[in-house]
Design a protein around this motif. Structure first.
Motif, short mmCIF file in Angstrom:
data_model
loop_
_atom_site.label_atom_id
_atom_site.label_comp_id
_atom_site.label_asym_id
_atom_site.label_seq_id
_atom_site.Cartn_x
_atom_site.Cartn_y
_atom_site.Cartn_z
N LEU A 136 1.30 10.78 -0.85
CA LEU A 136 -0.10 10.79 -1.24
C LEU A 136 -0.75 9.43 -1.00
O LEU A 136 -1.89 9.35 -0.54
CB LEU A 136 -0.25 11.19 -2.71
N LYS A 137 -0.02 8.36 -1.31
CA LYS A 137 -0.56 7.02 -1.05
C LYS A 137 -0.83 6.82 0.45
O LYS A 137 -1.84 6.24 0.84
CB LYS A 137 0.41 5.96 -1.55
N ALA A 138 0.08 7.33 1.27
CA ALA A 138 -0.11 7.22 2.72
C ALA A 138 -1.33 8.01 3.17
O ALA A 138 -2.08 7.57 4.06
CB ALA A 138 1.14 7.72 3.45
N HIS A 139 -1.56 9.15 2.54
CA HIS A 139 -2.72 9.98 2.90
C HIS A 139 -4.02 9.28 2.50
O HIS A 139 -5.00 9.32 3.26
CB HIS A 139 -2.62 11.34 2.22
N VAL A 140 -4.03 8.66 1.34
CA VAL A 140 -5.22 7.91 0.90
C VAL A 140 -5.56 6.83 1.93
O VAL A 140 -6.73 6.66 2.33
CB VAL A 140 -4.98 7.28 -0.49
N HIS A 142 -4.65 6.70 5.12
CA HIS A 142 -5.05 7.31 6.39
C HIS A 142 -6.51 7.76 6.35
O HIS A 142 -7.28 7.51 7.30
CB HIS A 142 -4.14 8.49 6.71
N MET A 143 -6.92 8.42 5.28
CA MET A 143 -8.29 8.92 5.18
C MET A 143 -9.30 7.78 5.16
O MET A 143 -10.39 7.88 5.74
CB MET A 143 -8.45 9.79 3.94
N ALA A 144 -8.95 6.68 4.52
CA ALA A 144 -9.85 5.53 4.48
C ALA A 144 -9.98 4.88 5.85
O ALA A 144 -11.10 4.54 6.29
CB ALA A 144 -9.35 4.51 3.46
N LEU A 145 -8.86 4.74 6.57
CA LEU A 145 -8.88 4.09 7.87
C LEU A 145 -9.49 4.97 8.95
O LEU A 145 -10.28 4.51 9.78
CB LEU A 145 -7.46 3.68 8.27
N ALA A 146 -9.12 6.26 8.96
CA ALA A 146 -9.54 7.15 10.04
C ALA A 146 -10.96 7.67 9.86
O ALA A 146 -11.68 7.89 10.85
CB ALA A 146 -8.56 8.32 10.15
N LEU A 151 -10.43 8.40 -1.30
CA LEU A 151 -9.74 9.24 -2.27
C LEU A 151 -9.09 8.35 -3.31
O LEU A 151 -8.75 7.20 -3.04
CB LEU A 151 -8.66 10.09 -1.57
N GLU A 152 -8.88 8.89 -4.51
CA GLU A 152 -8.27 8.13 -5.59
C GLU A 152 -6.85 8.66 -5.84
O GLU A 152 -6.67 9.85 -6.09
CB GLU A 152 -9.10 8.27 -6.87
#
Length: 426
Positions: A136-140, A142-146, A151-152
């Motif tokens: 989940l931390k990796a997804h947060v 990724h979404m911020a960078l891409a 997301l929190e």
């Protein structure tokens, strides 16, 4: 066929009875299906000054668009990696941006049309039923960078402080997503279409069509429509009118139940106004309604319509298994609805032949994706963009008929078993 008894029907702000089509109507575009995709298409076309007719077999929002969980959040029923394998990495990125745009579109429409009865409530939590916070931390990140999308991340203690269940581990909170009353939203959009000159006919099922010429003709029991464009947005309730469309999706039933009024009891288990969804395939989704007085709980899918009462018992087992403290919470109402699923599990949006459009297969994708689909079709008709072509790799492939339904049910059972083993290992 009467509109089913749902929470949304019981809390409907406006129950206008619209006319049946009689005689001949002429327009620029005829929309077949009065759900979210069809009404969004009609809204955008009438805003551009086009003459539009909407044909609805029952009443506005009769299908899945008007009786779902009410979630408006970005993303699709399959992951971005799967989308990229089919459409390519850059197209996958643009497709995901469309889903974010869809959230903004629905929110902006509620604001611009002052649809207060849609009751938008910000926040959606996605929770894990096994321990895997690192993913989940990796997804947060990724979404911020891409996408620049924030997301929190919620650790186990944070999740369990508001969701009083031993079933849940980590989670993500999306503050930009929201949940709402979908049927009131649809009725608000329909009113704006009519205010802008569009015509909506209920109890006016399309029964036949002639689509080969420049002028398309769609017939109903008592009338006909002549138009330059025809848009099919019938979803899980598509009949035999368009055989190519009907063979390209599977009708999948999903189920929802509503609790009795018990705000104090519900608060013992759920201390958030966010909508909640878990990470399983066809997992649980739920949210508080009526200012926290009731709990709306959905989930499960079947390839054949089953008794809502029987499925409510299964949903209830899920609810009390997750929240034993809600064992005394009674179910007041249960209902079901048909969604359309394509074999590739993506929406089907495009132009079948000149002037004949389709916008369907939104099962599992959320209200925002259905809305953006309608917007893309309207852009295509108006010549404003060809963004609908982003979904071209996910075409009208044969869904497999009865064999496809059997495979879908077996796949669902397999995924359920995988979920069970993964959670047990946790």
């Amino acid at each position: 066929m009467s509109y089913p008894d749902t929470y949304y029907k019981r809390t409907l702000a406006e129950d206008k009875v619209r006319p049946v089509l009689t005689g001949t109507a002429e327009c620029d575009a005829v929309i077949i299906g009065g759900g979210l995709a069809g009404l969004t298409t009609a809204l955008q076309l009438t805003r551009a000054g086009h003459a539009v007719v909407v044909l609805e077999a029952e009443s506005i929002g009769f299908g899945a668009s008007g009786r779902n969980g009410g979630f408006v959040s970005p993303g699709f029923a399959i992951g971005s990696d799967q989308i990229a394998r089919v459409a390519g990495a850059e197209a996958a990125r643009k497709i995901h941006l469309l889903s974010i745009e869809g959230v903004d579109f629905v929110r902006d429409t509620i604001r611009d049309l002052a649809i207060k009865e849609a009751r938008p409530q910000p926040g959606l939590m996605s929770v894990l039923r096994y321990d895997d916070g690192e993913s989940l931390k990796a997804h947060v990140e990724h979404m911020a960078l891409a996408y620049g999308y924030e997301l929190e991340y919620l650790g186990r203690e944070q999740v369990r402080s508001v969701l009083k269940s031993e079933r849940y581990f980590q989670g993500l909170r999306d503050p930009s997503a929201f949940h709402m009353h979908p049927l009131n939203y649809l009725r608000g959009v329909a009113a704006e279409i009519e205010r802008s000159g569009g015509r909506i006919y209920e109890r006016s099922a399309a029964t036949a069509s002639a689509l080969a010429g420049a002028e398309k003709i769609v017939r109903t029991a008592e009338g006909q429509v002549r138009a330059r464009h025809v848009v099919f947005t019938t979803g899980g309730y598509t009949g035999s009118l368009n055989s190519r469309l009907k063979r390209a999706f599977l009708p999948i039933a999903t189920y929802v139940m509503l609790s009795e009024e018990a705000p104090d009891l519900i608060r013992e288990a759920i201390a958030t106004t966010d909508a909640i969804g878990d990470n399983r395939r066809a997992g649980d989704y739920y949210r508080l309604v009526d200012s926290g007085k009731r709990l709306l709980w959905g989930g499960r899918i079947t390839t054949r319509a089953a008794s809502p009462a029987a499925l409510a018992r299964e949903l209830r087992r899920e609810m009390t298994g997750t929240y034993p403290q809600l064992s005394g919470l009674r179910t007041e109402l249960a209902w079901s609805g048909l969604m359309s699923y394509a074999r590739h599990l993506m929406p089907q949006i495009g132009e079948m032949q000149p002037g004949v459009w389709h916008c369907t297969a939104f099962g599992g994708h959320g209200l925002n994706t259905t809305a953006i689909g309608g917007k893309l079709v309207a852009e295509g008709i108006l010549g404003e963009s060809d963004r609908y072509r982003l979904l071209q790799p996910f075409g009208l492939v044969w869904a497999g008929g009865l064999a496809g339904l059997a495979v879908a049910q077996l796949t669902y059972w397999k995924l359920q078993a995988q979920d069970w083993w993964r959670e047990r290992a946790a």
